[in-house]
Design a protein around this motif. Structure first.
Motif, PDB file in Angstrom:
ATOM      1  N   VAL A 119       7.024   0.363  -1.652  1.00 36.91           N
ATOM      2  CA  VAL A 119       6.849  -0.411  -2.882  1.00 36.91           C
ATOM      3  C   VAL A 119       8.156  -1.083  -3.286  1.00 36.91           C
ATOM      4  O   VAL A 119       8.179  -1.886  -4.230  1.00 36.91           O
ATOM      5  CB  VAL A 119       6.340   0.486  -4.031  1.00 36.91           C
ATOM      6  CG1 VAL A 119       4.965   1.048  -3.701  1.00 36.91           C
ATOM      7  CG2 VAL A 119       7.324   1.614  -4.345  1.00 36.91           C
ATOM      8  N   GLU A 154       1.979   5.162  -3.467  1.00 33.56           N
ATOM      9  CA  GLU A 154       0.725   4.988  -4.208  1.00 33.56           C
ATOM     10  C   GLU A 154      -0.452   5.653  -3.506  1.00 33.56           C
ATOM     11  O   GLU A 154      -1.590   5.510  -3.953  1.00 33.56           O
ATOM     12  CB  GLU A 154       0.465   3.495  -4.419  1.00 33.56           C
ATOM     13  CG  GLU A 154       1.551   2.838  -5.286  1.00 33.56           C
ATOM     14  CD  GLU A 154       1.320   1.350  -5.484  1.00 33.56           C
ATOM     15  OE1 GLU A 154       0.457   0.791  -4.781  1.00 33.56           O
ATOM     16  OE2 GLU A 154       2.010   0.757  -6.335  1.00 33.56           O
ATOM     17  N   ASN A 155      -0.188   6.382  -2.431  1.00 27.49           N
ATOM     18  CA  ASN A 155      -1.243   7.165  -1.787  1.00 27.49           C
ATOM     19  C   ASN A 155      -1.538   8.408  -2.613  1.00 27.49           C
ATOM     20  O   ASN A 155      -0.680   8.877  -3.370  1.00 27.49           O
ATOM     21  CB  ASN A 155      -0.817   7.577  -0.373  1.00 27.49           C
ATOM     22  CG  ASN A 155      -1.018   6.466   0.645  1.00 27.49           C
ATOM     23  OD1 ASN A 155      -1.220   5.313   0.289  1.00 27.49           O
ATOM     24  ND2 ASN A 155      -0.948   6.817   1.922  1.00 27.49           N
ATOM     25  N   PRO A 158       1.628  11.489  -2.019  1.00 31.42           N
ATOM     26  CA  PRO A 158       2.844  10.694  -1.851  1.00 31.42           C
ATOM     27  C   PRO A 158       4.080  11.519  -1.490  1.00 31.42           C
ATOM     28  O   PRO A 158       5.176  10.952  -1.415  1.00 31.42           O
ATOM     29  CB  PRO A 158       3.011  10.070  -3.234  1.00 31.42           C
ATOM     30  CG  PRO A 158       2.513  11.134  -4.169  1.00 31.42           C
ATOM     31  CD  PRO A 158       1.382  11.831  -3.433  1.00 31.42           C
TER      32      PRO A 158
END
Length: 393
Positions: A119, A154-155, A158
């Motif tokens: 990210v 964002e899984n 994480p």
């Protein structure tokens, strides 16, 4: 994950109708690696769910497989020492087995996967010391580093780019244990001392109390949970004992199945359930070694397809995290997609990394005996030497 599946020759202690022991070990490792992929498909989608089975069952097929892995490693690594009791060649073989595939997956994760999914913007990612620390720490194994900056942030899960690596420091600790045992005579004439070692580690394991849901008391050492390391160490030492007493401890399929049955009964009877974790390494460890030596001979023709278990094990979680990153949120779909992809990664690792590095072992062969100690047949015709080279003795 227990991981030395390099097809080293193990002691041949099975009837001719069965496949070679290393073939059985390779198949079981591949099955076990697949079970770990199946298990990981659930927490990677729903971190509250740790296994494919209902939580009330308090059973984990993946954890059972890991116990089997460690027992098989204890058996096979002890065999490696027994065939060549040179500390430096032993260490070099372990390095050639563990590190080349590990370095490839660690660098690929940090330098290819990471920039694609982080990210953070590119400059932040490449200038973050944690990016480079991921490679350095995981290549050293002690301490491991599970996070890459912004990667899979964002899984649903994480907290690790490749959580499967957590067992590798424990595996290498087992290698060090075999080395110490070999140098102190515990793998030779003083082999009875292995039972004292096993008893001691079982007692310590009982105190630390690690399970598949709890990493145990005792904290961590260089990022390695001490309780879990001791729990897997019980299975590893069981493998060592079974190798050194291969002519005494019977390899009974009936006993192996009975061990699993006892484990299941103990696990489901409330009053006995606290004993389940003690029975587990014996049931899984003894069973794995017995089944490896009773592997159907007809399956040996396919053994070239089953030596990628180590690569499958260390590549599976990044593959699964990428699938989840792509939007998959169903554990069974994740499992269906990840199993063939992880298996393919394992085969590529075996063919492109592991086989070439294993060939370097040719430089680690013991020096030939002096002429006065060589039988005339060997010195004249070389047939005996050729046989040793071919079989890996």
């Amino acid at each position: 994950m227990p991981v030395d599946n390099s097809a080293e020759r193990t002691q041949e202690i099975r009837p001719v109708k069965y496949a070679k022991a290393e073939t059985g070990f390779a198949w079981l490792r591949l099955i076990g690696a697949s079970m770990v992929v199946v298990e990981h498909s659930f927490p990677l989608v729903d971190p509250q769910r740790l296994t494919i089975l209902p939580a009330s069952w308090d059973l984990s097929p993946g954890y059972f497989a890991l116990m089997g892995f460690f027992a098989m490693s204890g058996f096979q690594i002890t065999d490696s020492w027994a065939r060549d009791a040179s500390w430096w060649r032993y260490a070099a073989k372990r390095v050639l087995r563990i590190w080349p595939p590990l370095l490839v997956v660690v660098m690929f994760t940090a330098f290819v996967i990471g920039p694609l999914v982080t990210v953070l913007d590119a400059s932040e990612y490449w200038t973050d010391t944690a990016t480079w620390g991921y490679v350095v720490h995981n290549a050293a194994l002690y301490p491991l580093q599970h996070l890459l900056p912004g990667v899979f942030a964002e899984n649903p899960y994480p907290w690790s780019a490749n959580g499967s690596l957590w067992t590798l420091p424990m595996e290498t600790t087992g290698y060090a244990l075999v080395l110490v045992a070999g140098l102190t005579g515990l793998l030779g004439r003083a082999r009875a001392g292995l039972f004292a070692l096993l008893a001691g580690i079982v007692v310590l394991d009982g105190f630390l109390g690690a399970t598949y849901t709890f990493q145990g008391r005792g904290g961590s050492l260089l990022s390695v949970p001490v309780g879990a390391m001791v729990a897997f160490g019980v299975a590893f030492v069981i493998g060592m004992v079974m190798h050194r007493y291969h002519g005494t401890i019977p390899l009974s399929r009936a006993a192996a199945y009975a061990g699993v049955a006892v484990y299941l009964v103990v696990n489901f009877v409330p009053v006995l359930q606290p004993c389940a974790r003690i029975v587990l390494p014996f049931a899984a460890g003894y069973g794995a070694i017995v089944w490896a030596h009773h592997w159907p001979r007809r399956l040996a023709r396919y053994d070239k397809w089953v030596y990628g278990s180590y690569g499958m094990y260390i590549w599976a979680m990044p593959v699964q995290q990428l699938i989840v990153f792509a939007g998959v949120r169903n554990s069974y779909l994740l499992m269906a997609l990840a199993l063939p992809l992880a298996y393919a990664c394992g085969l590529l690792s075996w063919q492109l990394v592991e086989i070439p590095t294993q060939r370097l072992r040719v430089y680690l062969r013991p020096q030939p005996k002096s002429p006065r100690n060589v039988r005339p047949r060997d010195s004249v015709s070389g047939r005996g030497a050729h046989r040793r080279e071919r079989t890996g003795v």
